[in-house]
Design a protein around this motif. Structure first.
Motif, mmCIF file in Angstrom:
data_model
loop_
_atom_site.group_PDB
_atom_site.id
_atom_site.type_symbol
_atom_site.label_atom_id
_atom_site.label_comp_id
_atom_site.label_asym_id
_atom_site.label_seq_id
_atom_site.Cartn_x
_atom_site.Cartn_y
_atom_site.Cartn_z
ATOM 1 N N ALA A 120 26.199 106.256 -24.896
ATOM 2 C CA ALA A 120 25.883 106.013 -26.369
ATOM 3 C C ALA A 120 26.560 106.961 -26.972
ATOM 4 O O ALA A 120 26.778 106.840 -28.284
ATOM 5 C CB ALA A 120 24.416 106.036 -26.472
ATOM 6 N N ASP A 121 27.174 108.024 -26.308
ATOM 7 C CA ASP A 121 27.916 109.067 -27.126
ATOM 8 C C ASP A 121 29.476 108.835 -26.682
ATOM 9 O O ASP A 121 29.959 109.120 -25.639
ATOM 10 C CB ASP A 121 27.584 110.511 -26.462
ATOM 11 N N GLN A 133 19.226 104.103 -33.997
ATOM 12 C CA GLN A 133 19.592 105.611 -33.664
ATOM 13 C C GLN A 133 20.255 105.714 -32.462
ATOM 14 O O GLN A 133 21.182 106.364 -32.432
ATOM 15 C CB GLN A 133 18.126 106.261 -33.517
ATOM 16 N N ALA A 134 19.819 104.840 -31.566
ATOM 17 C CA ALA A 134 20.610 104.493 -30.374
ATOM 18 C C ALA A 134 22.051 103.819 -30.250
ATOM 19 O O ALA A 134 22.766 104.135 -29.561
ATOM 20 C CB ALA A 134 19.964 103.966 -29.382
ATOM 21 N N ASP A 135 22.279 103.228 -31.248
ATOM 22 C CA ASP A 135 23.405 102.115 -31.198
ATOM 23 C C ASP A 135 24.672 103.260 -31.194
ATOM 24 O O ASP A 135 25.074 103.759 -32.046
ATOM 25 C CB ASP A 135 23.423 101.431 -32.572
ATOM 26 N N GLU A 162 28.597 106.947 -33.519
ATOM 27 C CA GLU A 162 29.999 107.370 -33.755
ATOM 28 C C GLU A 162 30.181 107.443 -35.102
ATOM 29 O O GLU A 162 31.074 108.388 -35.749
ATOM 30 C CB GLU A 162 31.028 106.571 -32.810
ATOM 31 N N MET A 163 29.601 106.321 -35.881
ATOM 32 C CA MET A 163 30.038 106.442 -37.392
ATOM 33 C C MET A 163 29.407 107.572 -38.015
ATOM 34 O O MET A 163 30.100 108.313 -38.652
ATOM 35 C CB MET A 163 29.389 105.110 -37.715
ATOM 36 N N ARG A 164 28.165 107.796 -37.762
ATOM 37 C CA ARG A 164 27.602 109.080 -38.347
ATOM 38 C C ARG A 164 28.246 110.457 -38.024
ATOM 39 O O ARG A 164 28.639 111.239 -38.759
ATOM 40 C CB ARG A 164 26.184 108.984 -37.888
ATOM 41 N N THR A 201 33.875 107.339 -45.168
ATOM 42 C CA THR A 201 33.062 105.741 -44.905
ATOM 43 C C THR A 201 33.984 104.616 -45.065
ATOM 44 O O THR A 201 34.017 103.661 -44.554
ATOM 45 C CB THR A 201 31.664 105.811 -45.451
ATOM 46 N N ALA A 202 34.529 104.655 -46.508
ATOM 47 C CA ALA A 202 35.572 103.547 -46.813
ATOM 48 C C ALA A 202 36.685 103.040 -45.819
ATOM 49 O O ALA A 202 36.804 102.171 -45.462
ATOM 50 C CB ALA A 202 36.053 103.912 -48.095
#
Ligand SMILES: Cc1ncc(C[n+]2csc(CCOP(=O)(O)OP(=O)(O)O)c2C)c(N)n1
Ligand SMILES: Cc1ncc(C[n+]2csc(CCOP(=O)(O)OP(=O)(O)O)c2C)c(N)n1
Ligand SMILES: [Mg+2]
Ligand SMILES: [Mg+2]
Lengths: 315, 321, 321, 315
Positions: free
Chosen positions: B206-207, B265-267, B272-274, B283-284
């Protein structure tokens, strides 16, 4: 009473679990995932052991358990998964009584869904009965009605032979007469009478034959339909006698023709009675395509069975 | 070894292609005959494959193949056509979701039998080695495949022959007490490979960074002539990652989701987005990439759905040469 | 835990029954149709089985089954009759050497497929457990069986279900560099069992005392309700321990052999003989036991050879119930 | 020239190894342990890779290698060992071209000894051709003469289909004409002419048919013998035409009758030409017993074939 095939199958299994308190299911349900839940897992969790995805060891364990006195039923689900566990079935279970000189036997049952479930594709829609019928020692039963699945399960789960129960996902909704007591498997069984020709089949194709008979009746043709549920050992004499009244026979099978139970039946009758006019209606020589409109190009359908029968009668 | 910003955006796009393809399909599940399996939760592994694969490399997938193919760059419209039985499906309507493959992206054939493709991969790697051809072979399979004796035989063969196979076990199951899974008595899945003297490690799939690095390293070792490698890619189990998806709620990803439930949280994509925004990527920019990909998937599906059915002749042609 | 002098003589006799049976057969090899396999070098393991087996225990053997059956006490004349296709063979002439079994001594059926019997044994142990019956199950197989995925699946099942199986791997092969055997990448055969969390150890199977103690301990643990156990029985490889024995020189054992070649040193029977005499047991007593057994084997063979062939009806009777 | 079957087989394999410098043998010899050594292992050690006793992974590796461009021949030796590696053959190799939409294929060959070697017993003497013929996509060839094994190996090792080469341990000593160039597999092939009846067979049973024809000739009966080496895909039209001149046909097969290639051939001819008088001579429904005098009770022998033919002619 009238019951669906699925109801009859569930009742027969419930009865077997009640009659034999030791009977073990090595695998999940006989009906899920593609048929309505039979509720057995919920009602009898202690009678079910869920194995890993290890078809070889699972099949072998079932055979071994049955040799050691624990009668076991293996719900294989899709028949082709058993290609991974083929050896324990065809080269162990089938030989136990013979090779032990009669001292031991392996009363194990493998239940599997054969034929096309539609949308399963080339690796999930096999007709293993064609292969299993060639293995001496295996009893192969492929019921096509509520009464015959009742009898088939009873025979498998009370008999002394390693038994292959050939089932079909699309049989679940079909209904028919069902007696109170466990039915005996009678081979062959006349399911519909008629003088213009006789259709011989088993499993889902038996229902397609009945549908074809309806279509033909609309043209004023009366055709008989004969069920041969026990494919191995085949009751050859009885088959020859049961077809004796007919000069025109159509053998219908979802298997590919080469090595199919139908071509073996046809051969037995033709050998005994030349002059009989015969037709073989089987799945065409291709794997099962995923797209259902392509699948219908190769499977025997009621229309295709009816057409072959008309042609035979006209010939 | 972390990747450049450009490659990171590329990887993000690959993950989104995988996700949006499946979500689009789920939204039209009623149009699909038969079962299909989605790759939700496995996008980081799929994207790592896309970044790691060289043009001479082969890839064997399994029944859960959509995500990897999308990440690798397969044409979504062609895949939708196949799944819908339309003309122009790469398998001519014969394979559907279970058997999607794409030789141009290194996937010559896809088996839906558990452990089936991984066992074939060993022979493909043997071919590479004996023919002196470039390229390694990626074998993707699930945790369930480790139940099959076929995997043990294949690991032993690959180890004895020292052929260039990278075994990637996408484990999307929860660990059981004292053992790897509910159906595996071994303490871990990678231990089952290590016993055959196949170098094996576990990685958080997931990482995106971790799985990309691990796969890249293993592949580099294989290209340098090392024996086979085994990666246990620990994948967050998503409730929908079962067969018979049609009954499933879409679970469509909301990139701007502020929620805090376990899956968010797991997605791997949201993680990766965070991380990317934390690293200062706007973000845009990410939302724009997503919109374009989502748009592309919707259009691809519509075109596929509008296409004629595969011709009847495809049913029985070419069974024998 | 060492055994009493009486039991030790019993064990010695069991080893000699195994050896003299095979030697007698080899001397008449030209009378046997098809292949047969002898147990020379495996007598200590066979004798340990005979001492360890309880009356409720089951035993699954393999293609190399003569020695274990002789040690267990099967009638040599009946076995010779079977091997010669004579009337009175326990398998009615259907099985021959490959499939010798003897339910009265706990062997209900014998498979000649590699790993075939061991896989059945797991189910037999499951039956014992679910039916609440006494008794454990011994599964005998060779080092080659560890190549088969079926063994891994069976070890995993036995471990998950915690059924009373004692896996006995009769390893008669030489170790290869860095690995268990030429065909096994793992460092040892017992490691392949241990990874499935099946307690596994290796033992010198040419040392009658060691293999008896190891098998006895493992069996005791199983009877006490422990999970499955695995014994790697390291057996001295005898040149004749291959199939197609008919081309083989007899290798008849000379108990009074003073020679000093490698085999004489390794031979489990001669080793035990030397140990017993060193422990003060009279050589004459041991030679007397041997003469009686040898005599018995010769007579059994002669009577079997003089018997009529199995009746033709045995060929196709009872295939179905 | 005249050569034995064993010589022809060895020459064909030597030729294939020379013509295709990449061809890999995944397993030992085609002939050992039960036939004379063909010397290939000694002459071409680098062309042979000896796998562990892992039939599944070995079969799968061969299929995978062939997909990736390395043509592979797997000497299975005893056919029943492949029950452990059944899935990669029947459910992978057979589907590669079909499921890849024609993009890939698997030109792999599995060579195996089928039928009775005498003394092998119930687990070692199977006739897998009965099962393989039912799998669309597999080419199944079962030669019975030096010329046809020459052609069969050439076809298998230069063709594009996954091919099952059904061999028989007892064929080695039989001799026959063998041309210089690789023979083409011509199906069916008339091996002996005669007007009183026709025997149709393949593999070792073809030689038994020729022996039976001799016995019958001594009674003044002239029977033709037809070889059908390619069992799948079966050349149905050609079979029907090649048998057209005969009203009496005997189909001989070492398989058990149910699902045998012979019963399928009989069915095809009977369907096309009722009035044909047919007989099926197959192994009786039992596993192969170890004792050879018992084995001879169930196998088709020249005497049994001749007796069935006499009875058919007399009928
Ligand atoms: C040999 C075989 N047995 C059973 C199946 C049915 N089956 C399809 S997917 C699946 C679960 C596989 O689990 P895993 O390998 O972990 O893959 P996942 O679906 O979790 O990604 C099973 C049992 C199959 N396809 N092939
Ligand atoms: C499934 C299967 N594959 C191949 C064979 C052929 N075979 C018979 S014995 C044997 C060697 C077995 O070696 P091992 O298990 O070490 O037993 P050993 O003969 O050394 O005692 C083989 C390969 C078989 N009987 N079954
Ligand atoms: Mg999983
Ligand atoms: Mg060995």
């Amino acid at each position: 009473m009238i019951a669906t095939y699925h109801e009859a199958r569930t009742r027969a299994l419930e009865r077997a679990l009640a009659d034999d308190p030791e009977l073990l299911l090595l695998g999940g349900s006989l009906s899920l995932p593609f048929n309505p839940d039979d509720g057995l897992a919920a009602r009898h969790p202690e009678r079910i052991l869920l194995p890993p995805i290890s078809e070889f060891a699972t099949a072998a364990a079932a055979v071994g358990a049955s040799i050691a006195g624990l009668r076991t039923l293996v719900p294989v689900s899709t028949s082709s998964f058993l290609f991974y566990g083929f050896a324990p079935v065809v080269n162990e279970a089938a030989n136990v009584r013979y090779l032990s000189g009669g001292a031991s036997n392996a009363p194990v049952t493998f239940h599997m869904m054969c034929g096309s479930r539609r949308g399963g594709g080339a690796q999930h829609e096999h007709t293993l009965q064609a292969m299993f019928q060639n293995v001496p020692g295996l009893r192969v039963i492929a019921p096509g009605t509520p009464a015959s699945v009742d009898g088939a399960l009873h025979a498998a789960l009370t008999g002394e032979d390693p038994t292959i129960l050939i089932d079909h996902i699309l049989l679940a909704p079909f209904d028919g007469e069902l007696g109170e007591a466990p039915a005996a498997v009678t081979d062959p069984a006349l399911v519909r009478d008629g003088g213009d020709a006789m259709l011989v089949s088993y499993s889902l194709m038996l229902q397609h034959c009945l549908a074809a008979a309806q279509l033909l009746a609309e043209d004023g043709l009366e055709v008989a339909v004969l069920e041969v549920a026990t494919l191995a050992p085949l009751a050859v004499e009885e088959l020859i006698n049961a077809t004796a009244g007919h000069e025109r026979l159509v053998f219908v099978d979802e298997s590919r023709a080469a090595g199919s139970p139908a071509s073996h039946m046809l051969a037995q009758v033709a050998q005994a009675r030349p002059q009989t006019h015969t037709r073989l209606v089987c799945t065409l020589d291709a794997p099962a395509p995923f797209a259902t409109h392509l699948l219908d190009e190769i499977l025997p359908t009621p229309a295709r069975i009816a057409a072959a029968t008309r042609a035979l009668i006209a010939a | 070894m972390s990747v450049s910003p450009a490659v990171r955006l590329e990887r993000f796009a690959a993950m989104l292609r995988a996700r949006r393809f499946d979500e689009t399909l789920i939204e039209h599940a009623e149009m699909v005959v038969g079962v299909f399996h989605v790759s939700i939760g496995m996008e980081a592994t799929a994207a790592a494959l896309a970044l790691t694969r060289g043009s001479d490399d082969l890839v064997m997938l399994n029944h859960r193949n959509h995500g990897a193919l999308q990440a690798l760059g397969s044409d979504p419209e062609a895949m939708f056509r196949e799944i819908l039985g339309r003309d122009g499906g790469p398998q001519r309507g014969r394979g559907g979701s279970l058997h999607l493959c794409d030789p141009e992206h290194g996937v010559p054939y896809t088996s839906a039998m558990v452990a089936g493709g991984a066992a074939l991969a060993v022979g493909m790697a043997l071919a590479r080695k004996r023919l002196g051809h470039q390229g390694i072979v990626f074998a993707f399979f699930g945790d369930g495949a480790m139940n099959e004796g076929a995997m043990h035989e294949s690991l032993n063969l690959a180890s004895l022959w020292r052929v260039p196979v990278l075994f990637v076990c996408e484990s999307n199951t929860r660990e059981a007490a004292e053992r790897a899974t509910a159906t595996q008595a071994a303490r871990s899945l990678h231990a089952l490979a290590a016993v055959h003297q196949v170098a094996a490690t576990a990685v958080d799939a997931a990482d995106a960074g971790a799985i990309t690095a691990a796969m890249g390293e293993a592949a580099a070792e294989l290209r340098a002539g090392a024996g086979p490698r085994f990666l246990e890619a620990r994948t967050p189990p998503w409730s929908g990652n079962a067969a018979f998806i049609p009954q499933l709620t879409t679970g469509r990803l909301d990139l701007s989701s502020g929620e805090d439930d376990a899956w968010v949280q797991a997605d791997p994509i949201l993680r990766e987005m965070r991380a990317m925004t934390a690293d200062g990527i706007a973000t845009a920019e990410l939302l724009a990439i997503d919109r374009a990909i989502d748009e592309r998937m919707r259009e691809a599906f519509e075109r596929a759905a509008a296409a004629p059915l595969a011709p009847a002749t495809h049913a029985s042609e070419g069974v024998w040469a």
